[in-house]
Design a protein around this motif. Structure first.
Motif, PDB file in Angstrom:
ATOM      1  N   VAL A   1       0.876  -1.169   0.000  1.00 58.60           N
ATOM      2  CA  VAL A   1       0.000   0.000   0.000  1.00 58.60           C
ATOM      3  C   VAL A   1       0.912   1.217   0.000  1.00 58.60           C
ATOM      4  O   VAL A   1       1.856   1.296   0.779  1.00 58.60           O
ATOM      5  CB  VAL A   1      -0.919   0.033   1.244  1.00 58.60           C
ATOM      6  CG1 VAL A   1      -1.806   1.279   1.226  1.00 58.60           C
ATOM      7  CG2 VAL A   1      -1.753  -1.233   1.344  1.00 58.60           C
ATOM      8  N   GLN A   2       0.624   2.174  -0.905  1.00 56.31           N
ATOM      9  CA  GLN A   2       1.389   3.418  -0.973  1.00 56.31           C
ATOM     10  C   GLN A   2       0.457   4.581  -0.678  1.00 56.31           C
ATOM     11  O   GLN A   2      -0.693   4.589  -1.132  1.00 56.31           O
ATOM     12  CB  GLN A   2       1.994   3.597  -2.363  1.00 56.31           C
ATOM     13  CG  GLN A   2       3.024   2.539  -2.703  1.00 56.31           C
ATOM     14  CD  GLN A   2       3.446   2.631  -4.150  1.00 56.31           C
ATOM     15  OE1 GLN A   2       2.774   2.063  -5.006  1.00 56.31           O
ATOM     16  NE2 GLN A   2       4.534   3.337  -4.423  1.00 56.31           N
ATOM     17  N   ASP A   3       0.952   5.560   0.056  1.00 59.39           N
ATOM     18  CA  ASP A   3       0.142   6.749   0.311  1.00 59.39           C
ATOM     19  C   ASP A   3       0.168   7.673  -0.908  1.00 59.39           C
ATOM     20  O   ASP A   3       0.769   7.342  -1.943  1.00 59.39           O
ATOM     21  CB  ASP A   3       0.581   7.460   1.593  1.00 59.39           C
ATOM     22  CG  ASP A   3       1.968   8.091   1.522  1.00 59.39           C
ATOM     23  OD1 ASP A   3       2.540   8.227   0.415  1.00 59.39           O
ATOM     24  OD2 ASP A   3       2.487   8.474   2.590  1.00 59.39           O
TER      25      ASP A   3
ATOM     26  N   LYS B   1       4.921   6.792  -0.937  1.00 56.51           N
ATOM     27  CA  LYS B   1       5.632   6.100   0.136  1.00 56.51           C
ATOM     28  C   LYS B   1       4.888   4.809   0.496  1.00 56.51           C
ATOM     29  O   LYS B   1       3.676   4.808   0.691  1.00 56.51           O
ATOM     30  CB  LYS B   1       5.716   7.000   1.366  1.00 56.51           C
ATOM     31  CG  LYS B   1       6.383   6.345   2.550  1.00 56.51           C
ATOM     32  CD  LYS B   1       6.355   7.260   3.762  1.00 56.51           C
ATOM     33  CE  LYS B   1       6.899   6.514   4.972  1.00 56.51           C
ATOM     34  NZ  LYS B   1       6.698   7.296   6.193  1.00 56.51           N
ATOM     35  N   VAL B   2       5.626   3.692   0.595  1.00 57.25           N
ATOM     36  CA  VAL B   2       5.035   2.428   1.006  1.00 57.25           C
ATOM     37  C   VAL B   2       4.713   2.510   2.493  1.00 57.25           C
ATOM     38  O   VAL B   2       5.595   2.762   3.320  1.00 57.25           O
ATOM     39  CB  VAL B   2       5.982   1.242   0.714  1.00 57.25           C
ATOM     40  CG1 VAL B   2       5.417  -0.050   1.292  1.00 57.25           C
ATOM     41  CG2 VAL B   2       6.212   1.101  -0.785  1.00 57.25           C
ATOM     42  N   THR B   3       3.441   2.311   2.824  1.00 54.25           N
ATOM     43  CA  THR B   3       2.994   2.408   4.212  1.00 54.25           C
ATOM     44  C   THR B   3       2.669   1.049   4.823  1.00 54.25           C
ATOM     45  O   THR B   3       2.638   0.919   6.038  1.00 54.25           O
ATOM     46  CB  THR B   3       1.754   3.315   4.327  1.00 54.25           C
ATOM     47  OG1 THR B   3       0.704   2.782   3.510  1.00 54.25           O
ATOM     48  CG2 THR B   3       2.087   4.737   3.895  1.00 54.25           C
ATOM     49  N   ARG B   4       2.406   0.054   3.971  1.00 51.61           N
ATOM     50  CA  ARG B   4       2.101  -1.292   4.461  1.00 51.61           C
ATOM     51  C   ARG B   4       2.522  -2.318   3.422  1.00 51.61           C
ATOM     52  O   ARG B   4       2.506  -2.044   2.222  1.00 51.61           O
ATOM     53  CB  ARG B   4       0.606  -1.474   4.718  1.00 51.61           C
ATOM     54  CG  ARG B   4       0.057  -0.624   5.838  1.00 51.61           C
ATOM     55  CD  ARG B   4      -1.366  -0.972   6.118  1.00 51.61           C
ATOM     56  NE  ARG B   4      -1.405  -1.904   7.247  1.00 51.61           N
ATOM     57  CZ  ARG B   4      -2.509  -2.388   7.774  1.00 51.61           C
ATOM     58  NH1 ARG B   4      -3.672  -2.088   7.248  1.00 51.61           N
ATOM     59  NH2 ARG B   4      -2.466  -3.197   8.797  1.00 51.61           N
TER      60      ARG B   4
ATOM     61  N   ILE C   1      -7.166   4.153  -4.590  1.00 47.34           N
ATOM     62  CA  ILE C   1      -8.147   4.408  -3.540  1.00 47.34           C
ATOM     63  C   ILE C   1      -8.446   5.897  -3.585  1.00 47.34           C
ATOM     64  O   ILE C   1      -7.536   6.724  -3.458  1.00 47.34           O
ATOM     65  CB  ILE C   1      -7.612   3.986  -2.157  1.00 47.34           C
ATOM     66  CG1 ILE C   1      -7.228   2.503  -2.181  1.00 47.34           C
ATOM     67  CG2 ILE C   1      -8.656   4.272  -1.082  1.00 47.34           C
ATOM     68  CD1 ILE C   1      -6.541   2.020  -0.920  1.00 47.34           C
ATOM     69  N   ILE C   2      -9.715   6.241  -3.774  1.00 42.58           N
ATOM     70  CA  ILE C   2     -10.116   7.605  -4.080  1.00 42.58           C
ATOM     71  C   ILE C   2     -11.086   8.124  -3.018  1.00 42.58           C
ATOM     72  O   ILE C   2     -12.036   7.431  -2.645  1.00 42.58           O
ATOM     73  CB  ILE C   2     -10.774   7.660  -5.476  1.00 42.58           C
ATOM     74  CG1 ILE C   2      -9.789   7.126  -6.529  1.00 42.58           C
ATOM     75  CG2 ILE C   2     -11.260   9.058  -5.807  1.00 42.58           C
ATOM     76  CD1 ILE C   2     -10.435   6.705  -7.822  1.00 42.58           C
ATOM     77  N   LYS C   3     -10.845   9.334  -2.545  1.00 43.05           N
ATOM     78  CA  LYS C   3     -11.734  10.012  -1.600  1.00 43.05           C
ATOM     79  C   LYS C   3     -11.944  11.437  -2.105  1.00 43.05           C
ATOM     80  O   LYS C   3     -10.980  12.131  -2.416  1.00 43.05           O
ATOM     81  CB  LYS C   3     -11.107  10.012  -0.194  1.00 43.05           C
ATOM     82  CG  LYS C   3     -11.976  10.599   0.876  1.00 43.05           C
ATOM     83  CD  LYS C   3     -13.131   9.690   1.216  1.00 43.05           C
ATOM     84  CE  LYS C   3     -13.926  10.240   2.392  1.00 43.05           C
ATOM     85  NZ  LYS C   3     -15.171   9.527   2.605  1.00 43.05           N
TER      86      LYS C   3
ATOM     87  N   THR D   1      -7.045  10.648  -5.592  1.00 43.53           N
ATOM     88  CA  THR D   1      -6.384   9.393  -5.233  1.00 43.53           C
ATOM     89  C   THR D   1      -5.560   9.628  -3.976  1.00 43.53           C
ATOM     90  O   THR D   1      -4.631  10.432  -3.973  1.00 43.53           O
ATOM     91  CB  THR D   1      -5.495   8.885  -6.381  1.00 43.53           C
ATOM     92  OG1 THR D   1      -6.321   8.640  -7.521  1.00 43.53           O
ATOM     93  CG2 THR D   1      -4.774   7.600  -5.995  1.00 43.53           C
ATOM     94  N   VAL D   2      -5.932   8.921  -2.896  1.00 45.92           N
ATOM     95  CA  VAL D   2      -5.259   9.098  -1.603  1.00 45.92           C
ATOM     96  C   VAL D   2      -4.272   7.975  -1.306  1.00 45.92           C
ATOM     97  O   VAL D   2      -3.423   8.104  -0.426  1.00 45.92           O
ATOM     98  CB  VAL D   2      -6.279   9.227  -0.454  1.00 45.92           C
ATOM     99  CG1 VAL D   2      -7.116  10.497  -0.620  1.00 45.92           C
ATOM    100  CG2 VAL D   2      -7.180   8.005  -0.361  1.00 45.92           C
TER     101      VAL D   2
END
Length: 182
Positions: free
Chosen positions: A52-54, A58-61, A165-167, A171-172
């Protein structure tokens, strides 16, 4: 330099035109091979690994997934159950069970407990695009987000899955996942 309302309008229009033209279409993959069929690929045991990238990249998970898929004929088309068991690098575990329907002509729909409404999918050539809204848990809170989910069949045993992932139209985060048939 100060823009006049006229110049501002055309600058905004130009930016919107760039963004609206930059989106890939499932039709772009019409002639690509090998041909992706969810019923064939997601049948049996599968494993996956992903990140998962923010919004900044940046890779966050990091995570792994074990999956099992089963399909049966029904009057509405082939019906499938895809069970997914996620293990994240921080020790968190999640389970998702998808209830999938092959509607024919490359059309699919899916439901799961954390999916809001129905996920709609369209396959063409070696690609499949899912679109759905989801309740996403993040650090003890839950957010309603949109997923723009693309799968690309690399060979008969490998899919690369990329999700935005979109909010609020932005894209977040992005998820990248490599899925392998066992």
């Amino acid at each position: 330099m100060m823009l006049t309302p006229y110049k501002t309008f055309f600058a905004i229009l130009a930016c919107l035109s760039l963004f609206s033209c930059s989106s890939a279409s499932i039709d772009d993959y019409d002639q690509t091979t090998p041909k992706l069929n969810l019923v064939t690929f997601f049948d049996g045991e599968l494993t996956a690994a992903g990140i998962v990238q923010d919004f900044s990249g940046k890779v966050t998970r990091k995570f792994t997934v074990t999956m099992t898929g089963e399909w049966q004929d029904s009057p509405e088309g082939k019906k499938g159950v895809l069970k997914e068991w996620f293990v994240y690098d921080d020790g968190e575990k999640q389970t998702r069970i998808w209830y999938l329907t092959d509607l024919g002509n490359g059309q699919y729909e899916g439901r799961a407990d954390d999916i809001l409404g129905v996920a709609e999918g369209q396959a063409n050539g070696s690609a499949l695009r899912w679109r759905y809204d989801m309740k996403l848990p993040v650090e003890g809170s839950e957010y309603e987000v949109e997923f723009d989910d693309w799968m690309f069949l690399v060979d008969e045993n490998t899919i690369i899955n990329k999700s935005d992932i979109i909010k609020f139209g932005v894209t977040v985060a992005q998820v990248t996942l490599v899925i392998q048939k066992s």
